[in-house]
Write an enzyme that holds these catalytic residues in place. Structure first.
Site, short mmCIF file in Angstrom:
data_model
loop_
_atom_site.label_atom_id
_atom_site.label_comp_id
_atom_site.label_asym_id
_atom_site.label_seq_id
_atom_site.Cartn_x
_atom_site.Cartn_y
_atom_site.Cartn_z
N TYR A 32 9.93 1.72 -10.03
CA TYR A 32 9.72 2.70 -8.97
C TYR A 32 9.92 4.11 -9.51
CZ TYR A 32 14.74 3.66 -8.31
OH TYR A 32 16.05 4.06 -8.49
N LYS A 150 13.21 2.09 -15.16
CA LYS A 150 13.53 2.39 -13.75
C LYS A 150 13.05 1.23 -12.87
CE LYS A 150 13.58 6.27 -10.51
NZ LYS A 150 15.03 6.52 -10.55
N GLU A 182 26.61 6.76 -16.14
CA GLU A 182 25.89 7.59 -15.18
C GLU A 182 26.38 7.26 -13.77
OE1 GLU A 182 21.75 6.62 -15.68
OE2 GLU A 182 22.16 4.47 -15.72
N LEU A 206 19.40 5.90 -17.55
CA LEU A 206 18.04 6.25 -17.17
C LEU A 206 17.69 7.61 -17.77
CD1 LEU A 206 15.56 5.49 -15.42
CD2 LEU A 206 16.54 6.94 -13.64
#
Length: 286
Positions: A32, A150, A182, A206
């Site tokens: 996505y 992702k 993260e 990411l």
């Protein structure tokens, strides 16, 4: 009622349908992207399109539309939904084979599923939290090893967000081997003695589109950036901390595990980066 896009059709949201055999539904086998919209224009669309291509390639999936077609779909949804400030969510899954199976089908034999919808967020750039900062907790990072893709596998980040809410906080920073990786849906940074520190790109995090833009703007503003892992203890002792993402831009972090960061209020580096990011993004939006 919103208009959404499903496999080549623009539909009222209550008429949108995806097969129960879709591998995104059964296996979280999909990717996505989320693109911000400011003043009716798309922010960093090209960056999101490039990362989407990479995610699809890493999972041996094919793109159901060209990049130009994808841009047109985004723009059409923004127009049809009269979207001024908000987000466009895009999801592509491996599609719906004849039946459920762990082995996925040949990408040339089963067409992928593509879905897009908009979310209206009035005043997106003027979020009150940007002035007060957010509070985070730390949690163990127990996700799979390809966080650079992702994917729609977001169960643990969702659980992390709920762990934070249960403690009266806004988000969670994930920690692996003592180092912050993260946030649940954002990249993490600290500031010490004027130097911005953030984890370098790898399979561990990411590769944020907003991250790339913010680091570029920081360099242009002659801010020092150190791309290296940092520990949770370093974060708690930092002068500032912040996160970046497509939906929050640059967001100050003022507390970690109950410990105030710096003065316990948003600091000047995060504030300046947010200002620069929004100014430059509005100029470059399409």
């Amino acid at each position: 009622m919103r208009t959404v896009y499903v496999n080549g059709e623009y539909l009222p949201e209550n008429e949108a349908r995806v097969s129960v055999f879709d591998r995104g539904f059964l296996m979280a086998d999909g990717v996505y992207e989320v693109t911000s919209v400011l003043d009716g224009k798309l922010v960093d669309f090209d960056g999101h399109a490039v990362r989407l291509d990479r995610s699809l390639s890493e999972l041996s999936m094919r793109a159901p539309v060209t990049r130009d077609e994808l841009l047109q779909i985004h723009r059409e949804l923004v127009a049809r939904n009269d979207l001024t400030d908000g987000l466009v969510y895009l999801q592509i899954t491996r599609g719906a084979p004849a039946d459920r199976d762990f082995a996925f089908p040949d990408p040339d034999e089963v067409p992928p599923t593509i879905v897009l919808f908009t979310q209206s967020k009035p005043g997106l750039a003027d979020a009150p939290a940007a002035k007060t900062g957010i509070k985070v907790i730390s949690i163990d990072d127990i996700r799979w090893g390809r966080r650079d893709i992702k994917t729609v596998q977001l169960l643990y980040p969702s659980m992390g967000k709920m762990m934070a809410k249960a403690k009266g906080c806004d988000d969670a920073w994930m920690v692996e081997d003592g180092y912050v990786t993260e946030g649940t849906s954002n990249n993490a940074y600290i500031v010490k003695d004027g130097r911005i520190v953030t984890r370098p790109k790898s399979n561990d995090i990411l590769h944020g589109i907003t991250r790339a833009a913010v680091l570029r703007y920081a360099a242009e503003a002659q801010m020092e950036v150190d791309e290296r892992p940092f520990t949770l203890e370093e974060a708690k002792a930092a002068d500032e901390a912040f996160v970046t993402s497509a939906s929050t831009f640059v967001m100050p972090v003022v507390e970690i595990d109950g410990t105030p960061v710096g003065t316990g209020a948003p600091g000047p580096v995060a504030a300046r980066l947010r200002e620069i990011y929004l100014e430059e993004s509005r100029k470059a939006a399409i």
